[in-house]
Design an enzyme around this catalytic site. Structure first.
Site, PDB file in Angstrom:
ATOM      1  CG  HIS A 290      -5.573  -2.725   1.388  1.00 24.23           C
ATOM      2  ND1 HIS A 290      -4.939  -2.527   0.180  1.00 24.23           N
ATOM      3  CD2 HIS A 290      -4.999  -1.820   2.229  1.00 24.23           C
ATOM      4  CE1 HIS A 290      -4.045  -1.553   0.291  1.00 24.23           C
ATOM      5  NE2 HIS A 290      -4.051  -1.107   1.531  1.00 24.23           N
TER       6      HIS A 290
ATOM      7  CG  ASP B 242      -7.205  -3.469  -1.944  1.00 21.43           C
ATOM      8  OD1 ASP B 242      -7.777  -2.541  -1.341  1.00 21.43           O
ATOM      9  OD2 ASP B 242      -5.968  -3.638  -1.941  1.00 21.43           O
TER      10      ASP B 242
ATOM     11  CB  SER C 286      -0.965  -0.062   1.190  1.00 25.02           C
ATOM     12  OG  SER C 286      -2.004   0.845   1.012  1.00 25.02           O
TER      13      SER C 286
HETATM   14  N1  LIG Z   1      -7.559   2.493   9.294  1.00 20.26           N
HETATM   15  C1  LIG Z   1      -8.086   2.317   7.980  1.00 20.26           C
HETATM   16  C2  LIG Z   1      -7.451   1.151   7.268  1.00 20.26           C
HETATM   17  C3  LIG Z   1      -6.001   1.300   7.179  1.00 20.26           C
HETATM   18  C4  LIG Z   1      -5.379   0.142   6.491  1.00 20.26           C
HETATM   19  O1  LIG Z   1      -6.025  -0.710   5.880  1.00 20.26           O
HETATM   20  N2  LIG Z   1      -4.090   0.099   6.592  1.00 20.26           N
HETATM   21  C5  LIG Z   1      -3.367  -0.942   5.915  1.00 20.26           C
HETATM   22  C6  LIG Z   1      -2.254  -0.296   5.126  1.00 20.26           C
HETATM   23  S1  LIG Z   1      -2.883   0.937   4.017  1.00 20.26           S
HETATM   24  C7  LIG Z   1      -2.765  -1.893   6.914  1.00 20.26           C
HETATM   25  O2  LIG Z   1      -1.850  -2.592   6.608  1.00 20.26           O
HETATM   26  N3  LIG Z   1      -3.278  -1.891   8.154  1.00 20.26           N
HETATM   27  C8  LIG Z   1      -2.712  -2.690   9.223  1.00 20.26           C
HETATM   28  C9  LIG Z   1      -3.277  -4.054   9.341  1.00 20.26           C
HETATM   29  O3  LIG Z   1      -4.121  -4.454   8.527  1.00 20.26           O
HETATM   30  O4  LIG Z   1      -2.828  -4.753  10.254  1.00 20.26           O
HETATM   31  C10 LIG Z   1      -9.550   2.068   8.041  1.00 20.26           C
HETATM   32  O5  LIG Z   1     -10.005   1.770   9.113  1.00 20.26           O
HETATM   33  O6  LIG Z   1     -10.204   2.143   6.978  1.00 20.26           O
END
Ligand SMILES: N[C@@H](CCC(=O)N[C@@H](CS)C(=O)NCC(=O)O)C(=O)O
Length: 281
Positions: free
Chosen positions: A259, A226, A148
């Site tokens: 994602h 995603d 990402s």
């Molecule tokens: N916080 C955001 C999502 C953020 C998100 O998906 N971050 C990805 C990277 S862009 C990630 O790797 N999050 C950490 C995880 O899934 O452990 C939401 O709630 O929509």
């Protein structure tokens, strides 16, 4: 000085967490390293992993399931944090798309961010050099990948520092940040409003101006389930740029995958094998 925060025996190697005073950032930074058992007897290839928004130096090591494979392939893994922390910059907390946890792997030129948000020089120069100096990693065998925002970071740093990273791959990268809301917010805050600065930090724009920068290919995996694919990630913009630049690209689209790190864990082995093949043992 490198401070060891924690060490855990894992898959015959060691999962370690470190802190040091970063010169480029001007604040303490933390990062993690998986040391494969082979590092004790010989220099090993090293693969830098850049994580996405809201993540830190621990996320990948906990969630991707990469250590067993890193032992098998004899690769050292390094994961930096995703931004400086405790900067005191107004607005750096409270928005998961900007500031702490959202450094976008670039050197901010605009105040107040420019005081500490220097993730490009931190990762591509300071941390890379520190790893090569402190550990048994081979300078000729350094690769980079990420997810990402970190996928954008991997493509960006590889394209801007091709002498420092020999192999590059990504999971669901933000492929053309100047064309998506996440990138707009980050670039307008960190880089100001000069279009040229945006182009110089956009992997698809950079790729168009190159001629086969990575002749051994680039691997990108993308889930079709995603939630960020349509508005934020734009892998087809990068594919188009690769065509223009004569750059071999394997872009794999996976039905139903989202994602999350469940997606990353599903394809992590292919990425380690891809880098191992290019970097050699
Ligand atoms: N916080 C955001 C999502 C953020 C998100 O998906 N971050 C990805 C990277 S862009 C990630 O790797 N999050 C950490 C995880 O899934 O452990 C939401 O709630 O929509």
């Amino acid at each position: 000085m490198l401070e060891v925060l924690r060490e855990h025996r894992a898959f015959g190697g060691v999962q370690a967490f470190y802190r040091h005073d970063s010169e480029k950032i001007g604040l303490p930074m933390q990062f993690s390293v998986f040391h494969p058992p082979g590092e004790k007897s010989q220099m090993v290839p090293v693969l830098f992993y850049l994580a996405g928004l809201t993540c830190n130096e621990e996320t990948f090591m906990i969630k991707a399931g990469a250590q067993r494979l890193a032992t098998q392939y004899g690769i050292m893994l390094v994961a930096p944090d995703t931004s400086p922390r405790n900067t005191g910059v107004a607005g750096a907390d409270g928005d998961w798309q900007l500031g702490h946890g959202a450094g976008f792997y670039l050197d901010a030129t605009e105040p107040p961010w420019s005081a500490h948000f220097k993730m490009e020089s931190y990762v591509a120069i300071e941390l890379r050099d520190l790893i090569l100096r402190e550990f048994n990693a081979d300078e000729q065998k350094v690769g980079i990948f990420g997810h990402s925002m970190g996928g954008h970071g991997a493509l960006l740093l590889a394209l801007r520092h091709p002498d420092r990273f020999r192999s590059v791959s990504a999971f669901a990268p933000i492929s053309s940040p100047m064309r998506c809301p996440w990138g707009h917010k980050a670039f307008s805050n960190y880089l100001g409003d000069r279009m040229q600065a945006w182009q110089e930090h956009d992997a698809s724009e950079l790729m168009k101006k190159r001629n086969t920068p990575f002749p051994e290919g680039i691997l990108i995996d993308q889930g079709l389930g995603d939630e960020f694919l349509k508005d934020q990630l734009l892998p087809l913009a990068f594919e188009q740029a690769c065509l223009q630049a004569n750059q071999p690209l394997t872009l794999r689209l996976h039905e139903g995958y989202d994602h999350s790190y469940y997606f990353i864990a599903s394809f992590i082995e292919d990425h380690l094998a891809f880098h191992r093949k290019i970097l050699g043992g």
